[in-house]
Write a protein that holds these residues in place. Structure first.
Motif, PDB file in Angstrom:
ATOM      1  N   VAL A 227       0.873  -1.169   0.000  1.00  0.00           N
ATOM      2  CA  VAL A 227       0.000   0.000   0.000  1.00  0.00           C
ATOM      3  C   VAL A 227       0.911   1.221   0.000  1.00  0.00           C
ATOM      4  CG1 VAL A 227      -1.759   1.274   1.250  1.00  0.00           C
ATOM      5  CG2 VAL A 227      -1.785  -1.220   1.288  1.00  0.00           C
ATOM      6  N   LEU A 228       0.784   2.055  -1.014  1.00  0.00           N
ATOM      7  CA  LEU A 228       1.652   3.223  -1.168  1.00  0.00           C
ATOM      8  C   LEU A 228       0.841   4.483  -0.898  1.00  0.00           C
ATOM      9  CD1 LEU A 228       4.558   4.044  -2.066  1.00  0.00           C
ATOM     10  CD2 LEU A 228       3.628   4.321  -4.374  1.00  0.00           C
ATOM     11  N   MET A 229       1.413   5.417  -0.114  1.00  0.00           N
ATOM     12  CA  MET A 229       0.673   6.640   0.198  1.00  0.00           C
ATOM     13  C   MET A 229       1.603   7.825   0.354  1.00  0.00           C
ATOM     14  SD  MET A 229       0.596   4.436   3.131  1.00  0.00           S
ATOM     15  CE  MET A 229       1.412   4.447   4.734  1.00  0.00           C
ATOM     16  N   ASP A 230       1.052   9.010   0.101  1.00  0.00           N
ATOM     17  CA  ASP A 230       1.771  10.257   0.359  1.00  0.00           C
ATOM     18  C   ASP A 230       1.983  10.421   1.859  1.00  0.00           C
ATOM     19  OD1 ASP A 230       2.151  11.593  -2.170  1.00  0.00           O
ATOM     20  OD2 ASP A 230      -0.016  11.812  -2.274  1.00  0.00           O
ATOM     21  N   HIS A 231       3.161  10.921   2.226  1.00  0.00           N
ATOM     22  CA  HIS A 231       3.393  11.291   3.626  1.00  0.00           C
ATOM     23  C   HIS A 231       2.869  12.704   3.846  1.00  0.00           C
ATOM     24  CE1 HIS A 231       5.398  11.105   7.547  1.00  0.00           C
ATOM     25  NE2 HIS A 231       5.643  12.396   7.364  1.00  0.00           N
ATOM     26  N   LEU A 232       2.099  12.890   4.915  1.00  0.00           N
ATOM     27  CA  LEU A 232       1.489  14.186   5.201  1.00  0.00           C
ATOM     28  C   LEU A 232       2.270  14.929   6.277  1.00  0.00           C
ATOM     29  CD1 LEU A 232      -2.241  13.027   5.316  1.00  0.00           C
ATOM     30  CD2 LEU A 232      -1.086  14.179   3.421  1.00  0.00           C
ATOM     31  N   SER A 233       2.455  16.232   6.067  1.00  0.00           N
ATOM     32  CA  SER A 233       3.138  17.085   7.035  1.00  0.00           C
ATOM     33  C   SER A 233       2.385  18.400   7.141  1.00  0.00           C
ATOM     34  CB  SER A 233       4.582  17.362   6.600  1.00  0.00           C
ATOM     35  OG  SER A 233       5.342  16.174   6.584  1.00  0.00           O
ATOM     36  N   PRO A 234       2.471  19.098   8.310  1.00  0.00           N
ATOM     37  CA  PRO A 234       1.819  20.410   8.433  1.00  0.00           C
ATOM     38  C   PRO A 234       2.519  21.434   7.552  1.00  0.00           C
ATOM     39  CG  PRO A 234       3.150  19.936  10.376  1.00  0.00           C
ATOM     40  CD  PRO A 234       3.148  18.684   9.553  1.00  0.00           C
ATOM     41  N   GLU A 235       1.774  22.425   7.099  1.00  0.00           N
ATOM     42  CA  GLU A 235       2.337  23.458   6.235  1.00  0.00           C
ATOM     43  C   GLU A 235       3.428  24.253   6.934  1.00  0.00           C
ATOM     44  OE1 GLU A 235      -1.108  25.637   5.000  1.00  0.00           O
ATOM     45  OE2 GLU A 235      -1.525  24.278   3.342  1.00  0.00           O
ATOM     46  N   SER A 236       3.371  24.343   8.242  1.00  0.00           N
ATOM     47  CA  SER A 236       4.454  24.930   9.026  1.00  0.00           C
ATOM     48  C   SER A 236       4.510  24.193  10.365  1.00  0.00           C
ATOM     49  CB  SER A 236       4.239  26.434   9.235  1.00  0.00           C
ATOM     50  OG  SER A 236       3.071  26.675   9.983  1.00  0.00           O
ATOM     51  N   SER A 237       5.656  24.258  11.017  1.00  0.00           N
ATOM     52  CA  SER A 237       5.884  23.465  12.225  1.00  0.00           C
ATOM     53  C   SER A 237       4.929  23.828  13.358  1.00  0.00           C
ATOM     54  CB  SER A 237       7.336  23.627  12.693  1.00  0.00           C
ATOM     55  OG  SER A 237       7.624  24.996  12.933  1.00  0.00           O
ATOM     56  N   ASN A 238       4.489  25.091  13.430  1.00  0.00           N
ATOM     57  CA  ASN A 238       3.599  25.485  14.524  1.00  0.00           C
ATOM     58  C   ASN A 238       2.158  25.030  14.304  1.00  0.00           C
ATOM     59  OD1 ASN A 238       3.283  27.261  12.395  1.00  0.00           O
ATOM     60  ND2 ASN A 238       2.727  28.987  13.693  1.00  0.00           N
ATOM     61  N   LEU A 239       1.870  24.350  13.158  1.00  0.00           N
ATOM     62  CA  LEU A 239       0.527  23.840  12.876  1.00  0.00           C
ATOM     63  C   LEU A 239       0.441  22.332  13.108  1.00  0.00           C
ATOM     64  CD1 LEU A 239      -0.278  25.852   9.618  1.00  0.00           C
ATOM     65  CD2 LEU A 239      -1.238  26.221  11.907  1.00  0.00           C
ATOM     66  N   LYS A 240       1.427  21.771  13.780  1.00  0.00           N
ATOM     67  CA  LYS A 240       1.429  20.337  14.049  1.00  0.00           C
ATOM     68  C   LYS A 240       0.200  19.961  14.875  1.00  0.00           C
ATOM     69  CE  LYS A 240       4.349  16.580  15.709  1.00  0.00           C
ATOM     70  NZ  LYS A 240       5.650  16.213  16.326  1.00  0.00           N
ATOM     71  N   GLY A 241      -0.526  18.946  14.419  1.00  0.00           N
ATOM     72  CA  GLY A 241      -1.738  18.512  15.104  1.00  0.00           C
ATOM     73  C   GLY A 241      -2.999  19.140  14.564  1.00  0.00           C
ATOM     74  N   PHE A 242      -2.888  20.197  13.761  1.00  0.00           N
ATOM     75  CA  PHE A 242      -4.039  20.818  13.106  1.00  0.00           C
ATOM     76  C   PHE A 242      -4.127  20.237  11.684  1.00  0.00           C
ATOM     77  CE2 PHE A 242      -2.702  23.768  16.380  1.00  0.00           C
ATOM     78  CZ  PHE A 242      -3.898  24.112  16.986  1.00  0.00           C
ATOM     79  N   TYR A 243      -4.872  19.140  11.553  1.00  0.00           N
ATOM     80  CA  TYR A 243      -4.801  18.333  10.332  1.00  0.00           C
ATOM     81  C   TYR A 243      -5.420  19.022   9.114  1.00  0.00           C
ATOM     82  CZ  TYR A 243      -3.360  14.778  13.613  1.00  0.00           C
ATOM     83  OH  TYR A 243      -2.680  14.096  14.583  1.00  0.00           O
ATOM     84  N   ALA A 244      -6.210  20.057   9.324  1.00  0.00           N
ATOM     85  CA  ALA A 244      -6.747  20.805   8.187  1.00  0.00           C
ATOM     86  C   ALA A 244      -5.657  21.552   7.437  1.00  0.00           C
ATOM     87  CB  ALA A 244      -7.819  21.787   8.660  1.00  0.00           C
ATOM     88  N   TYR A 245      -4.428  21.572   8.012  1.00  0.00           N
ATOM     89  CA  TYR A 245      -3.294  22.240   7.370  1.00  0.00           C
ATOM     90  C   TYR A 245      -2.197  21.241   6.988  1.00  0.00           C
ATOM     91  CZ  TYR A 245      -5.645  26.337   9.226  1.00  0.00           C
ATOM     92  OH  TYR A 245      -6.587  27.293   9.517  1.00  0.00           O
ATOM     93  N   TYR A 246      -2.549  19.970   6.909  1.00  0.00           N
ATOM     94  CA  TYR A 246      -1.591  18.945   6.495  1.00  0.00           C
ATOM     95  C   TYR A 246      -1.690  18.720   4.983  1.00  0.00           C
ATOM     96  CZ  TYR A 246       0.038  17.393  11.091  1.00  0.00           C
ATOM     97  OH  TYR A 246       0.635  17.307  12.322  1.00  0.00           O
ATOM     98  N   VAL A 247      -0.524  18.600   4.350  1.00  0.00           N
ATOM     99  CA  VAL A 247      -0.455  18.400   2.901  1.00  0.00           C
ATOM    100  C   VAL A 247       0.641  17.378   2.589  1.00  0.00           C
ATOM    101  CG1 VAL A 247      -1.280  20.727   2.330  1.00  0.00           C
ATOM    102  CG2 VAL A 247       1.172  20.314   2.658  1.00  0.00           C
ATOM    103  N   PRO A 248       0.608  16.744   1.408  1.00  0.00           N
ATOM    104  CA  PRO A 248       1.706  15.843   1.025  1.00  0.00           C
ATOM    105  C   PRO A 248       3.025  16.601   0.933  1.00  0.00           C
ATOM    106  CG  PRO A 248      -0.216  15.477  -0.364  1.00  0.00           C
ATOM    107  CD  PRO A 248      -0.497  16.703   0.437  1.00  0.00           C
TER     108      PRO A 248
END
Length: 359
Positions: A227-248
């Motif tokens: 199963v292959l998938m994009d790794h998701l990361s926050p758009e900036s480090s201070n948005l960690k845990g706010f998944y509405a700002y996570y992108v590949p």
């Protein structure tokens, strides 16, 4: 006499099959109209009413055993996917409400190999009454809701199980992809199994939440059986845990099957599919006619006498074998035709019509 009776029996069976298929064609047209009614409904009450009529009608259609193999191509916004082992079909669709939340429907048509009969099962969306990421094993009456788009069979011990991949328009600001396990226990559907190994952690299903305007890939890679998938990361480090700002983030992870469990492998290399060893090309034959010819799907050395271009000698252009005489003459010619800055300035002060000087 025996041959005539046998032929008559075959003919009647074929006629019956054709009539049942004609019936399905007509019923698909009706289903498509009901689906259009749902998509064009303007308010939530109308959508919910139209959805119930569509679902009840589909359940009636699925009583025809030929619907297990019928394509239902006209139902463009209703997903129909088959398990690769041809033991069940999933019919999934969604109803988007005015607040941008979704109601999901899933009907399963399953062939019971032991009893040689078809069963119709329904998953009931209870997402409004559940926690956002349910971690327990769920039954068909406690479904989280999703549009499933891929099924991958696997075995855990002697049990047949199926990875299912789905999409959920989770909130107005984020979407989700879901990786889950579906299996059958008697006449019941079960969802979730402790088979996902993330380091020392074991999960029953995986949720991937990401920004509404982002696109995440979650798919089965048949070439490498993972199963292959994009790794998701926050758009900036201070948005960690706010998944509405996570992108590949342009890296990839994978789940790989080992002894009935799926192990997370991080930072894998996503490689394009292998191409065929040979490809077909068209060439002009000795008789002047166009012929097809198979050649190796590899780079050919143009100096090779057996290459398709006939073995033309290839000579790399280097400073030692470049003829500089022409180049030098060209530079001289360009140099002679150049005008000085003073001449260009003088010409710019003359009107083009009568060549009189500008004031």
């Amino acid at each position: 006499m025996v041959k005539i009776i046998f032929f008559t029996f075959i003919s009647l069976n074929f006629l019956s099959f054709a009539q049942e298929n004609d019936d399905l064609i007509q019923k698909e047209i009706v289903l498509n109209q009901l689906l259009s009614n749902l998509r064009s409904a303007s308010d939530d009450d109308s959508k919910i009413s139209a959805n119930q009529i569509l679902k009840d009608s589909l359940l009636v259609v699925l009583e025809n055993k030929n619907s297990f193999t019928y394509s239902f191509k006209k139902l463009k916004s209703l997903g129909v996917i088959d398990s690769p082992d041809n033991t069940f079909r999933l019919f999934t669709w969604n109803v988007e409400l005015e607040d941008l939340s979704h109601i999901y429907e899933c009907v399963i048509m399953r062939y019971d190999e032991r009893k040689k009969e078809f069963r119709i099962l329904e998953l009931k969306d209870q997402s409004a009454y559940q926690e956002e990421r349910p971690e327990e094993i769920l039954n068909q009456d406690d479904w989280y809701g999703a549009l499933y788009y891929q099924i991958v069979p696997f075995e855990k011990g002697n049990k047949d199980m199926y990875l299912v991949m789905g999409w959920d328009g989770f909130t107005a600001m984020s979407n989700r992809k879901i990786l889950d396990v579906l299996y059958f226990s008697g006449n019941q559907v079960k969802l979730g199994s402790p088979v996902f190994k993330n380091g020392n952690e074991t999960k029953k299903r995986i949720f991937f939440e990401f920004a509404e305007n982002a696109t995440m890939s979650l798919r089965w890679d048949d070439q490498y059986q993972r199963v292959l998938m994009d790794h998701l990361s926050p758009e900036s480090s201070n948005l960690k845990g706010f998944y509405a700002y996570y992108v590949p983030d342009m890296s990839y992870d994978a789940y790989v099957l080992e002894k009935g469990k799926w192990y997370l492998k991080e930072d894998v290399v996503a490689i394009n599919k292998k191409t065929a060893e040979k490809i077909e090309i068209y060439i002009e034959g000795d008789n002047g006619e166009i012929e097809r010819k198979k050649i190796k799907n590899t780079w050919e050395n143009p100096s090779d006498g057996n290459s398709p271009n006939g073995g033309n000698k290839h000579v790399a252009e280097t400073p030692e074998n470049i003829d500089t005489s022409k180049n030098s003459t060209e530079k001289t010619r360009k140099k002679k035709t150049r005008t000085s800055r003073a001449e260009r300035s003088e010409k710019s002060n003359i009107y083009p019509l009568n060549e009189s000087k500008k004031k």
